[in-house]
Design a protein around this motif. Structure first.
Motif, PDB file in Angstrom:
ATOM      1  N   ASP A   1       8.471  23.288 -67.914  1.00 58.66           N
ATOM      2  CA  ASP A   1       8.886  24.599 -67.420  1.00 58.66           C
ATOM      3  C   ASP A   1       8.611  24.768 -65.921  1.00 58.66           C
ATOM      4  N   GLN A   2       8.173  23.674 -65.261  1.00 57.39           N
ATOM      5  CA  GLN A   2       7.959  23.691 -63.807  1.00 57.39           C
ATOM      6  C   GLN A   2       8.686  22.482 -63.198  1.00 57.39           C
ATOM      7  N   PRO A   3      10.000  22.559 -63.076  1.00 53.34           N
ATOM      8  CA  PRO A   3      10.799  21.387 -62.656  1.00 53.34           C
ATOM      9  C   PRO A   3      10.408  20.810 -61.299  1.00 53.34           C
ATOM     10  N   LYS A   4      10.003  21.663 -60.356  1.00 56.62           N
ATOM     11  CA  LYS A   4       9.652  21.146 -59.027  1.00 56.62           C
ATOM     12  C   LYS A   4       8.365  20.322 -59.082  1.00 56.62           C
ATOM     13  N   LYS A   5       7.420  20.774 -59.898  1.00 57.99           N
ATOM     14  CA  LYS A   5       6.181  20.010 -60.039  1.00 57.99           C
ATOM     15  C   LYS A   5       6.438  18.698 -60.761  1.00 57.99           C
ATOM     16  N   ARG A   6       7.318  18.717 -61.758  1.00 57.86           N
ATOM     17  CA  ARG A   6       7.684  17.475 -62.458  1.00 57.86           C
ATOM     18  C   ARG A   6       8.266  16.460 -61.480  1.00 57.86           C
ATOM     19  N   ARG A   7       9.150  16.922 -60.599  1.00 53.78           N
ATOM     20  CA  ARG A   7       9.797  16.020 -59.642  1.00 53.78           C
ATOM     21  C   ARG A   7       8.776  15.391 -58.700  1.00 53.78           C
ATOM     22  N   PHE A   8       7.826  16.216 -58.242  1.00 53.99           N
ATOM     23  CA  PHE A   8       6.818  15.671 -57.330  1.00 53.99           C
ATOM     24  C   PHE A   8       5.919  14.664 -58.031  1.00 53.99           C
ATOM     25  N   LEU A   9       5.483  14.977 -59.245  1.00 52.78           N
ATOM     26  CA  LEU A   9       4.622  14.049 -59.985  1.00 52.78           C
ATOM     27  C   LEU A   9       5.358  12.753 -60.304  1.00 52.78           C
TER      28      LEU A   9
ATOM     29  N   ILE B   1      18.700  -3.505 -62.519  1.00 49.41           N
ATOM     30  CA  ILE B   1      19.887  -2.859 -61.933  1.00 49.41           C
ATOM     31  C   ILE B   1      20.562  -1.939 -62.951  1.00 49.41           C
ATOM     32  N   VAL B   2      20.695  -2.400 -64.173  1.00 52.47           N
ATOM     33  CA  VAL B   2      21.327  -1.591 -65.223  1.00 52.47           C
ATOM     34  C   VAL B   2      20.468  -0.360 -65.541  1.00 52.47           C
ATOM     35  N   ALA B   3      19.137  -0.519 -65.599  1.00 53.34           N
ATOM     36  CA  ALA B   3      18.242   0.610 -65.876  1.00 53.34           C
ATOM     37  C   ALA B   3      18.341   1.666 -64.774  1.00 53.34           C
ATOM     38  N   ILE B   4      18.430   1.223 -63.521  1.00 52.58           N
ATOM     39  CA  ILE B   4      18.599   2.165 -62.403  1.00 52.58           C
ATOM     40  C   ILE B   4      19.902   2.936 -62.540  1.00 52.58           C
ATOM     41  N   ALA B   5      20.964   2.243 -62.940  1.00 55.60           N
ATOM     42  CA  ALA B   5      22.258   2.900 -63.129  1.00 55.60           C
ATOM     43  C   ALA B   5      22.186   3.959 -64.224  1.00 55.60           C
ATOM     44  N   PHE B   6      21.500   3.654 -65.329  1.00 51.51           N
ATOM     45  CA  PHE B   6      21.327   4.635 -66.406  1.00 51.51           C
ATOM     46  C   PHE B   6      20.553   5.856 -65.912  1.00 51.51           C
ATOM     47  N   PHE B   7      19.515   5.614 -65.115  1.00 51.17           N
ATOM     48  CA  PHE B   7      18.694   6.721 -64.638  1.00 51.17           C
ATOM     49  C   PHE B   7      19.527   7.696 -63.802  1.00 51.17           C
ATOM     50  N   PHE B   8      20.294   7.190 -62.862  1.00 51.50           N
ATOM     51  CA  PHE B   8      21.042   8.072 -61.968  1.00 51.50           C
ATOM     52  C   PHE B   8      22.272   8.691 -62.635  1.00 51.50           C
ATOM     53  N   ASN B   9      22.794   8.038 -63.661  1.00 56.16           N
ATOM     54  CA  ASN B   9      23.992   8.566 -64.324  1.00 56.16           C
ATOM     55  C   ASN B   9      23.694   9.462 -65.517  1.00 56.16           C
ATOM     56  N   ARG B  10      22.503   9.304 -66.149  1.00 53.91           N
ATOM     57  CA  ARG B  10      22.226  10.009 -67.394  1.00 53.91           C
ATOM     58  C   ARG B  10      21.115  11.051 -67.296  1.00 53.91           C
ATOM     59  N   LEU B  11      20.248  10.955 -66.290  1.00 52.09           N
ATOM     60  CA  LEU B  11      19.138  11.899 -66.165  1.00 52.09           C
ATOM     61  C   LEU B  11      19.356  12.806 -64.970  1.00 52.09           C
ATOM     62  N   GLU B  12      18.949  14.063 -65.102  1.00 48.43           N
ATOM     63  CA  GLU B  12      19.086  15.029 -64.021  1.00 48.43           C
ATOM     64  C   GLU B  12      17.864  15.055 -63.111  1.00 48.43           C
ATOM     65  N   ILE B  13      16.700  14.723 -63.653  1.00 53.98           N
ATOM     66  CA  ILE B  13      15.471  14.786 -62.866  1.00 53.98           C
ATOM     67  C   ILE B  13      15.480  13.702 -61.792  1.00 53.98           C
TER      68      ILE B  13
ATOM     69  N   LEU C   1       8.805  13.513 -52.962  1.00 47.29           N
ATOM     70  CA  LEU C   1       7.444  13.618 -52.440  1.00 47.29           C
ATOM     71  C   LEU C   1       7.289  14.861 -51.574  1.00 47.29           C
ATOM     72  N   ARG C   2       8.245  15.773 -51.720  1.00 47.00           N
ATOM     73  CA  ARG C   2       8.202  17.024 -50.971  1.00 47.00           C
ATOM     74  C   ARG C   2       8.274  18.194 -51.933  1.00 47.00           C
ATOM     75  N   GLY C   3       8.065  19.395 -51.403  1.00 49.11           N
ATOM     76  CA  GLY C   3       8.185  20.582 -52.225  1.00 49.11           C
ATOM     77  C   GLY C   3       6.895  21.383 -52.262  1.00 49.11           C
ATOM     78  N   PRO C   4       6.927  22.541 -52.909  1.00 47.78           N
ATOM     79  CA  PRO C   4       5.753  23.443 -52.928  1.00 47.78           C
ATOM     80  C   PRO C   4       4.542  22.859 -53.649  1.00 47.78           C
ATOM     81  N   HIS C   5       4.767  21.862 -54.504  1.00 46.00           N
ATOM     82  CA  HIS C   5       3.654  21.280 -55.259  1.00 46.00           C
ATOM     83  C   HIS C   5       3.093  20.012 -54.602  1.00 46.00           C
ATOM     84  N   ALA C   6       3.603  19.693 -53.406  1.00 45.36           N
ATOM     85  CA  ALA C   6       3.079  18.536 -52.679  1.00 45.36           C
ATOM     86  C   ALA C   6       1.779  18.939 -51.994  1.00 45.36           C
ATOM     87  N   THR C   7       0.770  19.207 -52.803  1.00 50.26           N
ATOM     88  CA  THR C   7      -0.513  19.689 -52.302  1.00 50.26           C
ATOM     89  C   THR C   7      -1.636  18.736 -52.701  1.00 50.26           C
ATOM     90  N   ARG C   8      -2.764  18.914 -52.054  1.00 45.67           N
ATOM     91  CA  ARG C   8      -3.922  18.077 -52.384  1.00 45.67           C
ATOM     92  C   ARG C   8      -4.346  18.287 -53.835  1.00 45.67           C
TER      93      ARG C   8
END
Length: 504
Positions: free
Chosen positions: A84-92, A203-215, A219-226
């Motif tokens: 429920d905190q997508p920005k924190k998920r992306r940073f982690l 290479i195939v796994a990378i293609a699946f990640f970018f084509n099938r997942l939205e996340i 390393l930036r964003g409001p949760h990029a904190t100590r």
């Protein structure tokens, strides 16, 4: 409320069962590929060169435990926990990827540079340095791929891991290695083919990640904190230290066998370990989606559901593994004969590892439950204590009893370690997976074992294995059915069938 809780519990079990079924399909294909791969190398190159291959592969596999620096498990915990905190998920996720990339780079370069030293201290044989350096490349590629697989699992899209890591990679390896051997290649050509397979799979796994997942990692964003960085490394660094301890338990026995004995001994010992690892499949399968689901239930304080899922999952794992273990023990000589007559010297080793793997499976996903309930430091301590014990016992017993001593040391440590983890889950969380329902597979196992032993005594080896396995499976399933199906199993089955009918 009770019905809602029961529905949530069954839904979680169905998700775990779905992940297990998909993983099992992939794992069967993967293990079949591994079996064929090792069979081809052992048959074409003999026990000596096969030992070089197996030793280099074991070194790379052992180092693979360290390269991700706990990032794969961190992903399994934090992506579900902060859904429920997508920005924190992306940073982690970005932090996990950066950490794993740097870890893979450092460990792979170290293995490449120090390959001559490692060879001189272990199997100082012609061509082994070049083989080790190729495995360093595989180590780097497979670390990055494993990070993608953990991301797929964390969002409960395990099918993409199965397609790439469990079906595509072993298929490419068998085709590449088989072609290299038919063309007259030695062990160097075999490992080159494996490097290519790992690169294509990534290479195939990378293609699946970018084509099938939205996340997407960042390393930036409001949760990029100590504070967030501290939270991440407070979880991942103990796991890194834990993996260092795991190295001393995982395949260190094979490495020590290589130090004190010959490449032929390594080959015989490794085949026995490889066959016994079949029992590990159910635990791995049900553990694919158990961690993220356990993390979510623990974060939401749904302890009743967590306890029920822990118990049902452990019972499922043990029930399947017990049957596999009985088949392997009864027909151990015939199974090892497939690799060549010289490999039958490992029958006692195989038996010891089957017993230890049954202890492992009987304790279920206790390790994952400890990590998902914030006891990562306990897990780290476990791995170090039992890892050191394993190293010491291997060094002492190998010199006295050869590779049988290695099996006694490693199998014994594995069994005691897993019993300890169950006790720790009870101590910290007051959860245990056991009930009277565990007596059903035990009794069914006794009946199935008697039936297989009778078949083994009456028929020649090959027909005995085929017919004996069928008889064992039928007797085992029949006795379980006569005892009755557990209500939670029936509910999960009905939900799965209902979902399939709705899809149709």
């Amino acid at each position: 409320m009770a019905d809602a809780g029961g529905e949530s519990r069954v839904r979680s079990l169905v998700s775990i069962a779905r992940g297990a079924s998909l993983y099992t399909v992939g794992k069967v294909v993967s293990d079949a590929g591994e079996f064929v791969l090792h069979l081809l190398v052992s048959r074409f190159l003999g026990a000596g060169l096969y030992g070089l291959f197996a030793y280099g592969k074991t070194l790379a596999f052992t180092a693979l435990l360290l390269t991700n620096l706990g990032s794969d498990t961190s992903i399994l915990k934090y992506l579900p926990q902060y859904e429920d905190q997508p920005k924190k998920r992306r940073f982690l996720l970005g932090l996990a990827w950066l950490t794993s990339f740097l870890g893979a780079l450092v460990v792979s370069v170290t293995l490449f540079v120090f390959a001559p030293t490692i060879a001189a201290l272990t199997l100082d044989e012609t061509g082994f340095v070049a083989v080790l350096r190729l495995f360093a490349g595989i180590l780097f590629l497979d670390t990055l791929a494993n990070l993608l697989y953990a991301t797929f699992r964390a969002v409960e899209l395990i099918e993409y891991e199965v397609l790439t890591g469990r079906i595509l990679k072993p298929g490419l390896r068998v085709v590449g290695v088989g072609g290299a051997l038919l063309a007259g290649a030695s062990v160097y050509g075999v490992v080159v083919a494996m490097v290519v397979a790992s690169a294509v799979t990534l290479i195939v796994a990378i293609a699946f990640f970018f084509n099938r997942l939205e996340i997407r990692p960042t390393l930036r964003g409001p949760h990029a904190t100590r504070g967030t960085v501290t939270e991440y490394y407070n979880f991942s660094l103990p796991l890194t230290a834990k993996e260092a301890g795991t190295v001393m338990q995982g395949r260190i026995d094979v490495l020590i066998v290589g130090v004190f004995l010959s490449s032929t001994a390594v080959g015989i010992y490794n085949v026995s370990v490889l066959v016994s690892s079949l029992l590990y499949i159910p635990l791995l399968a049900f553990n694919q989606l158990f961690p993220p689901i356990a993390a979510r239930l623990y974060a939401n304080d749904e302890r009743a559901d967590l306890a029920a899922i822990y118990g049902a999952t452990t019972r499922w794992i043990f029930t399947i593994s017990l049957l596999l273990g009985l088949i392997v023990v009864v027909f151990r000589t015939e199974i090892l004969m497939v690799f060549g007559s010289e490999f039958t010297a490992g029958t006692l080793v195989l038996t010891l590892f089957v017993v230890s793997q049954l202890f492992n499976c009987a304790t279920g996903p206790s390790d994952s439950l400890l990590m998902m309930t914030d006891h990562q430091y306990t897990v780290m301590a476990n791995e170090w204590v039992f890892g050191i014990a394993n190293v010491v016992l291997n060094i002492v017993l190998i010199q006295q009893y050869g590779f049988v001593g290695a099996a006694v040391a490693s199998a014994g440590v594995l069994a005691v370690r897993n019993l300890t983890k169950v006790a720790e889950v009870w101590y910290f969380e007051r959860l245990h997976p056991y009930s009277r329902s565990f007596f059903k597979p035990l009794f069914a196992g006794v009946i199935a074992a008697v039936g297989m032993l009778v078949v083994s005594a009456l028929l020649p080896p090959l027909p005995a294995v085929v017919l004996g396995a069928v008889v064992g499976i039928v007797l085992y399933a029949g006795v379980l059915f006569l005892f009755g199906i557990e209500s939670v199993d029936r509910q999960a089955y009905e939900k799965i069938v209902g979902a399939r009918k709705s899809a149709e």
